[in-house]
Every structure is written in C-alpha cells, then in structure tokens.
Design an enzyme around this catalytic site. Structure first.
Site, PDB file in Angstrom:
ATOM      1  CB  SER A  15      -1.227  -0.505   1.216  1.00  0.00           C
ATOM      2  OG  SER A  15       0.025   0.012   2.266  1.00  0.00           O
ATOM      3  CB  ILE A  19      -5.294  -0.013  -6.424  1.00  0.00           C
ATOM      4  CG1 ILE A  19      -5.205  -0.590  -8.084  1.00  0.00           C
ATOM      5  CG2 ILE A  19      -6.347  -0.698  -5.399  1.00  0.00           C
ATOM      6  CD1 ILE A  19      -5.636  -1.285  -8.546  1.00  0.00           C
ATOM      7  N   GLY A  20      -3.363  -0.104  -3.088  1.00  0.00           N
ATOM      8  CA  GLY A  20      -3.249  -0.045  -1.948  1.00  0.00           C
ATOM      9  C   GLY A  20      -3.580   1.492  -1.687  1.00  0.00           C
ATOM     10  CE1 TYR A 154      -2.190  -9.927 -11.213  1.00  0.00           C
ATOM     11  CE2 TYR A 154      -3.797 -10.118 -13.389  1.00  0.00           C
ATOM     12  CZ  TYR A 154      -3.065  -9.518 -12.028  1.00  0.00           C
ATOM     13  OH  TYR A 154      -4.481  -8.156 -11.389  1.00  0.00           O
TER      14      TYR A 154
END
Length: 264
Positions: A15, A19-20, A154
């Site tokens: 983070s 996005i985190g 992935y």
C-alpha cells in the site's frame, strides 16, 4: 454517507503506491486507523508522510515486509495489533508468453499473490470471529474470470484468491465477519502508467493513443473504454469494508468497467 468505520484498525498490504495507497487514503478519510505495508522502511516512511499530508491528523503507520519471503511475513504478523479490516492487496504481474513461463515464475506468483493473503487471513480471521466483527477483502482482478492470454500465471493466482475468499466466507457463517473479493479491471496505477509511457516511447505515439489501442485490441469488451482510476477502486473497497455492507459475504464484486460480459 457515514461508513461507520471510525477508529476501526485496518491493515492494507502492498500500500505504498497504486491501488493499495488509494485504499489506505480512502479508509483514513473515513476515520479508520490504517497500517500500510511496503517492501522497505524508506518507501513506507514516504507514503506515511504523504498520507498525513492528504489527511491531517490521520492515524497511519507502516510495517515493512517482502511477501515473497515467508519469514518477513511472519515478522510482520508478529507486529500486528488486533485487526478489524484486512485488505489483501499485495501482488505482482508480468506479461509473458505461456511457453516462456518457467516453474520458478509460477511458484513466485503464487507465493506473492496467493500465499500473502492466506498468511494474513490465517493470522487475523480467528480474532475477528471471536469478537464477531471483521472484514477481509481480497483484491483480485477481472483476470480471475477473464484469463489474459498474455499472463496466464497471473490469472491463475487471481482465480485462486476467489476460491480462498469464498471458502473463508463459508467459515464466517452466522457471524459479523465478511470475506469478499474485489475485481478491478485495467487500472491506471503507477505501474500501468510506466507501462503506457514505455510503450508510447517505443512506438513513437502518444500515451492516449497507446490507451486507445489497448482497449481496441486487447480489451475490446470494456464498456468504460479507459483505465479506471485508483480512487474508483478504493471507494468501492472502502464501502465493502464497512458495516453498511454487512449483507454481502462470499461475493466477487466487479469494478472492471463492464469488461466481463457474463451476467453472473
């Protein structure tokens, strides 16, 4: 809208950026206490400072750990206080032709993308059940159900996350604990921004043209026809971390711009 998570303690893996980081920011804006994570203390310190500037008075700290190393994850777990909200966001991706993906890459992707969430959930899930409240969110991907042929390894890890989240949700039956997966689509994080810039330079075209070509040729089913912002993902995650989302459990929630055509 008050999401009722003031003073809840949240841990968000991976983070310090992307996005985190946006999820940590959104949770802090709602009054949560947030512990962030990155691979080095230096990146954590920089992210903490940035978050404190964005949200004056924010209760934010960080713990370093490289999720490819089980011993570092254990050290992180040993430092965690009682957690109300766990967001499993740490992950890696890399486009690579299937025939060129060695065994080592398959295991590395599974270690980082899947085992990270398993180890953290295993550490916090029992205490959540004991106090009868908690939120666990796995940041999966539309690639879990729309496997990309350019990075099958992935996609495999993202599908695995859905199975783990659903299984944990089954164990939360009749409790105040929920476990859900969020499925972002193509999102304009720092890593994607670098990817677009590199393609732009390599092909001598603008970033806007690269993005347009990406959705025309690689993700033509997208209804959004652009990369989502990290904040668009984070706002959705924050809602499902709240008591207001108590009736949603074991779900796979799409934030992928309508890319996946199936209705289930």
């Amino acid at each position: 809208m008050d999401l009722q998570i003031t003073n809840k303690t949240a841990f968000v893996s991976g983070s310090t950026a992307g996005i985190g980081f946006a999820i940590a920011h959104s949770l802090l804006q709602e009054g949560a206490k947030v512990i962030i994570n990155g691979r080095s203390q230096k990146t954590i310190d920089a992210a903490v400072k940035k978050l404190q500037d964005l949200v004056p008075g924010a209760n934010v700290s960080g713990i370093p750990a490289d999720f490819s190393k089980a011993d570092e994850v254990q050290k992180l777990v040993d430092q965690l206080p009682e957690i109300d909200i766990l967001v499993n966001n740490a992950g890696i991706f890399e486009p690579k032709a299937f025939a060129e993906i060695p065994d080592e890459d398959w295991f590395r992707f599974f270690e980082v993308n899947v085992m990270s969430g398993i180890r953290l959930a295993r550490a916090v899930f029992p205490s959540m059940l004991k106090k009868n409240w908690g939120r666990i969110i796995f940041i999966s991907s539309e690639s879990a159900v729309f496997i990309p042929d350019e990075m099958i390894h992935y996609g495999m890890t993202k599908t695995a996350q859905l199975a783990i989240a659903r299984g944990l949700a089954e164990l939360s039956k009749k409790s105040g604990v929920t476990v859900n997966s969020i499925l972002p689509g193509p999102t304009r994080s720092e890593g994607v921004e670098t990817f677009l810039t590199d393609l732009s330079k390599a092909n001598n075209i603008s970033v806007e043209e690269v993005e347009k070509d990406f959705f025309k040729n690689l993700r033509p089913t997208s209804l959004l026809q652009r990369f989502a912002t990290v904040d668009e993902i984070a706002h959705t995650v924050t809602y499902y971390c709240s008591p207001l989302a108590s009736a949603t459990n074991g779900a796979s929630i799409r934030v992928e711009g309508g890319l996946v055509r199936s209705i289930l």
